[in-house]
Design an enzyme around this catalytic site. Structure first.
Site, mmCIF file in Angstrom:
data_model
loop_
_atom_site.group_PDB
_atom_site.id
_atom_site.type_symbol
_atom_site.label_atom_id
_atom_site.label_comp_id
_atom_site.label_asym_id
_atom_site.label_seq_id
_atom_site.Cartn_x
_atom_site.Cartn_y
_atom_site.Cartn_z
ATOM 1 N N ASP A 1 -3.651 34.725 48.859
ATOM 2 C CA ASP A 1 -4.000 35.285 50.169
ATOM 3 C C ASP A 1 -5.461 34.971 50.514
ATOM 4 O O ASP A 1 -6.002 35.481 51.484
ATOM 5 C CB ASP A 1 -3.749 36.800 50.207
ATOM 6 C CG ASP A 1 -4.627 37.558 49.223
ATOM 7 O OD1 ASP A 1 -5.326 36.908 48.403
ATOM 8 O OD2 ASP A 1 -4.622 38.800 49.263
ATOM 9 N N HIS B 1 -24.435 37.674 40.523
ATOM 10 C CA HIS B 1 -23.881 37.600 41.877
ATOM 11 C C HIS B 1 -24.921 37.898 42.957
ATOM 12 O O HIS B 1 -24.585 37.886 44.137
ATOM 13 C CB HIS B 1 -22.730 38.599 41.986
ATOM 14 C CG HIS B 1 -23.216 40.018 41.839
ATOM 15 N ND1 HIS B 1 -23.788 40.475 40.667
ATOM 16 C CD2 HIS B 1 -23.265 41.048 42.710
ATOM 17 C CE1 HIS B 1 -24.154 41.738 40.834
ATOM 18 N NE2 HIS B 1 -23.842 42.107 42.061
ATOM 19 N N ASP B 2 -26.136 38.226 42.565
ATOM 20 C CA ASP B 2 -27.178 38.561 43.540
ATOM 21 C C ASP B 2 -28.214 37.462 43.707
ATOM 22 O O ASP B 2 -29.212 37.663 44.395
ATOM 23 C CB ASP B 2 -27.929 39.830 43.088
ATOM 24 C CG ASP B 2 -27.092 41.095 43.246
ATOM 25 O OD1 ASP B 2 -26.179 41.105 44.100
ATOM 26 O OD2 ASP B 2 -27.369 42.069 42.528
ATOM 27 N N ASN C 1 -2.369 35.547 44.144
ATOM 28 C CA ASN C 1 -1.230 35.654 45.068
ATOM 29 C C ASN C 1 -1.433 34.853 46.352
ATOM 30 O O ASN C 1 -0.730 35.060 47.341
ATOM 31 C CB ASN C 1 -0.925 37.120 45.383
ATOM 32 C CG ASN C 1 -2.068 37.776 46.151
ATOM 33 O OD1 ASN C 1 -3.164 37.205 46.244
ATOM 34 N ND2 ASN C 1 -1.821 38.949 46.698
ATOM 35 N N GLU D 1 -28.598 48.264 35.227
ATOM 36 C CA GLU D 1 -29.333 47.371 36.125
ATOM 37 C C GLU D 1 -30.550 48.167 36.594
ATOM 38 O O GLU D 1 -30.393 49.204 37.232
ATOM 39 C CB GLU D 1 -28.471 46.964 37.319
ATOM 40 C CG GLU D 1 -29.157 45.876 38.143
ATOM 41 C CD GLU D 1 -28.791 45.904 39.615
ATOM 42 O OE1 GLU D 1 -28.962 44.881 40.282
ATOM 43 O OE2 GLU D 1 -28.352 46.953 40.112
ATOM 44 N N ASP E 1 -24.904 50.079 38.025
ATOM 45 C CA ASP E 1 -25.607 49.553 39.190
ATOM 46 C C ASP E 1 -26.857 50.380 39.520
ATOM 47 O O ASP E 1 -26.796 51.615 39.550
ATOM 48 C CB ASP E 1 -24.634 49.596 40.389
ATOM 49 C CG ASP E 1 -25.117 48.783 41.568
ATOM 50 O OD1 ASP E 1 -25.208 47.552 41.429
ATOM 51 O OD2 ASP E 1 -25.405 49.377 42.627
ATOM 52 N N ASP F 1 -18.122 47.665 36.180
ATOM 53 C CA ASP F 1 -19.348 47.852 36.956
ATOM 54 C C ASP F 1 -19.221 49.187 37.680
ATOM 55 O O ASP F 1 -18.364 49.352 38.553
ATOM 56 C CB ASP F 1 -19.436 46.701 37.978
ATOM 57 C CG ASP F 1 -20.838 46.429 38.445
ATOM 58 O OD1 ASP F 1 -21.602 47.394 38.587
ATOM 59 O OD2 ASP F 1 -21.159 45.247 38.690
ATOM 60 N N ASP G 1 -8.357 37.987 42.624
ATOM 61 C CA ASP G 1 -7.738 39.261 42.249
ATOM 62 C C ASP G 1 -7.528 39.361 40.739
ATOM 63 O O ASP G 1 -7.833 38.428 39.993
ATOM 64 C CB ASP G 1 -6.404 39.425 42.996
ATOM 65 C CG ASP G 1 -5.564 38.154 42.930
ATOM 66 O OD1 ASP G 1 -5.449 37.585 41.832
ATOM 67 O OD2 ASP G 1 -5.050 37.705 43.991
#
Ligand code: TEU
Ligand code: CA
Length: 633
Positions: free
Chosen positions: A107, A407-408, A105, A336, A281, A180, A111
């Site tokens: 911004d 992502h870590d 969208n 994890e 997690d 997750d 998303d």
């Protein structure tokens, strides 16, 4: 029962002891074989301080706390091998960091509509399942890993209707969805925590880990993973709460059965919506039965004080078995589990134990003695050793998860060799390793493009709370701002969190609005360009994914290493009795010679256009073998 009188040789019969000793000798920089030499085997535990005392001060107290840990698992029966086929063993999972994948969208924030837009792209690449980093309502102190409401979608990401559409669009394409779930802690804005602060004797009073301080000091000396102490004082209760991560991520009290009931309710809620699996997690941290001070020595070694009390807590197995039988049932689970060893992981994931399906082990991500914030070139021989262990005997009883990025962590290509001329080769080499491995394959967004680390200029370009806190604590402790920046730049998780590069246009085609975090450096590695270029990293992934799907031997087949002790080459067969493959990889930037394997082979993939006598820098080849009989010469 293990005591100070137990000999090292007998200790090795205990699975946790095996893991811990293996980790210790690795830290000490000696070979694991030292553990099985007759002299060491005959040593009593009480004698170790005499030999290691100089090198490792205070080892005495560490030994005592280790004995308690070992005794948790004394007398466990040997595990049964299992090679049952499940969809999740064959899955090629693609991890999406929703904030950075695609902005639907405009911004500036990725998303769910953005993800729906790209489902055909993902299907064409060949991935069979998506793992979404948390999409639940959150104040975003840690980008969604601080959940305010587990049954609502984060406003910036969309609505429940979008989530349902995403699930059904995935299922239409025969793809699965893995959510997750973060249940070691919640956000401090979760209604349970707000109520816990206000009503210590109410329903949620005991949902978190509250303790009185010791005078002006916190209840114990544990550290937070995001810098500083792991305790925060709340005047209203005149107590501290435990937070292993940020202050806004209070740890749940799993000892309280009502907490476990609520977690089961959350899992049921999402199972009913059609979710196929869950990534859990820091799930190995949930059992905290001891809140004793952490050993200062281990704290120094592991960089965080207190871990030994919760990384493999007393009731961990019990809780996981409970969740499995009450809630997960046949949904896929990947835990994890930072810091657990291979023997512990077997106990967490062997089929017969009914706990988790598989776990992420992190040993391969850094070379021995290094951590994410050290500036060094990653040596791929370490990856070979770690994956070799996972895919061999370990995989006979426990199914591994195979990945190099998430992502870590910074991007693996940059870590191995930042020279631009090798980027393509290394990215494709990694694709070969992953897609011919015995385990479930997890790819991270952008990896299929060969995404590299970002040339961040200063702190104002970073967003991650871990990086910002680390910089602050380093400079407060007297480190110069220049040195602190260098450290943070090297390990920041933001390298992997910049927007996915879809095109070479404005904001990389991620959004028409300025993104929440800057776009990575401009280069030729974007989806649009690479899909048109047959020799691109993207096409390597597409080809190798298709190959894996067509040949079960690459998933389930035995892993047979060839000349495993020879440095710089990684060579192995994969064989399921029907089909046989040979993989041959050069792990370094020099031309080298490879083991000679005498059998008729057909080259089916290479990251080089032409083969020579030996192997060229980072060359990776996959062969199919026609004749079933072979010998190495
Ligand atoms: O990570 C757990 C974890 O151990 C990391 O914080 C670790 O210190 C480092 O980042 C790994 O290299 C999980 C999530 O993956 C992470 O994004 C969250 O910040 C963290 O838990 C807290 O929920
Ligand atoms: Ca958006």
């Amino acid at each position: 029962m293990i005591t100070r009188e137990t000999k090292v040789g007998d200790l090795l019969k205990n699975p946790i002891a095996r893991d811990v000793l293996a980790q210790m000798v690795q830290y000490a920089g000696v070979k694991e074989s030292v553990l099985i030499n007759p002299f060491t085997k005959g040593l009593k535990l009480s004698a170790i301080p005499k030999f290691a005392g100089k090198a490792v001060p205070n080892i005495d107290s560490v030994i005592d706390s280790m004995i308690d840990l070992f005794n948790q698992e004394d007398g466990t029966k040997p595990l049964q091998p299992s090679n049952t086929a499940y969809w999740w063993k064959e899955a090629i999972v693609y991890q999406i960091y929703p904030r950075s994948f695609k902005d639907g969208n405009n911004d500036g924030i990725g998303d769910l509509r953005g993800i729906i837009e790209k489902l055909d792209y993902l299907h064409e690449l060949g991935v069979t399942a998506l793992w979404l980093s948390p999409i639940f309502d959150s104040p975003n102190d840690d980008n969604g890993y601080d959940v305010r409401d587990y049954r609502a979608i984060m406003t910036e990401f969309g609505t429940m209707k979008d989530a349902q559409e995403l699930i059904s669009e995935l299922h239409k394409r025969d793809m699965r969805i893995i959510l997750d779930i973060v249940v070691n802690h919640t956000s401090d804005e979760h209604e349970w925590f707000i109520d816990s602060v206000k009503n210590p004797s109410g329903k949620h009073g005991d949902y978190y880990i509250w303790r009185r301080g010791k005078g002006v000091l916190p209840p114990n000396n544990w550290n937070s993973f995001f810098s500083g102490p792991a305790w925060e004082k709340v005047d209203e209760r005149d107590e501290y709460y435990l937070h292993l991560f940020s202050k806004k991520q209070p740890d749940l009290n799993w000892e309280n059965p009502a907490v476990r009931d609520d977690v089961c309710g959350i899992i049921d809620f999402w199972r009913e919506k059609g979710v196929d699996g869950f990534r859990l997690d820091v799930i190995n941290y949930i059992s905290k039965t001891s809140l004793e001070d952490g050993s200062e020595l281990l704290g120094k070694l592991l960089q965080f004080t207190g871990i030994e009390h919760y990384f493999y807590g007393n009731r961990l197995h019990e809780y996981l078995h409970e969740l499995r039988t009450r809630a997960f049932k046949d949904a896929f689970t990947v835990g994890e589990t930072p810091g657990t060893g291979l023997e512990m992981n077997k106990l967490l994931t062997a089929d017969e134990r009914e706990e988790l399906n598989t776990v992420f082990s992190f040993d391969h991500l850094e070379n021995l003695g290094k951590n994410r914030f050290d500036n060094y070139r990653y040596n791929l021989n370490h990856l070979k050793r770690c994956f070799g262990k996972l895919e061999g005997a370990y995989a006979d009883v426990a199914w591994p998860s195979i990945f190099v990025e998430n992502h870590d962590n910074p991007r693996m290509v940059s870590k191995i060799d930042p020279r631009e001329e090798y980027r393509d080769f290394i990215a494709k080499l990694l694709a070969v390793v992953l897609l011919t491995a015995r385990g479930t394959v997890f790819l991270y967004q952008g990896q299929e493009l060969g995404a590299a680390n970002v040339d961040f200029q200063d702190l104002s370009e970073l967003r991650d709370i871990e990086s910002l806190n680390k910089y602050e604590s380093l400079t407060e402790s007297g480190v110069s701002s220049e040195a602190a920046w260098k450290t943070v730049l090297c390990g920041t998780r933001d390298h992997a969190r910049t927007p996915m590069q879809w095109t070479n246009g404005t904001y990389a085609g991620f959004s028409e609005h300025e993104p929440w975090i800057r776009v990575g450096d401009k280069d030729n590695y974007n989806a649009e360009g690479e899909m048109q270029e047959e020799t691109s990293v993207w096409h390597a992934y597409q080809t190798l994914i298709a190959l894996r799907k067509a040949h079960p031997a690459l998933v389930y087949g035995k892993f047979e290493p060839v000349e495993a002790n020879k440095d710089d080459v990684f060579c192995y067969f994969r064989d399921d009795g029907d089909e046989r493959f040979y993989i041959e990889i050069n792990l370094c930037a020099r031309n080298i010679s490879q083991p000679r394997v005498k059998c008729k082979m057909e080259l089916i993939y290479s990251n080089y256009m032409a083969q020579g006598d030996g192997l060229q820098p980072y060359e990776a080849n996959v062969y199919r073998i026609d004749a079933p009989v072979f010998e190495t010469v």
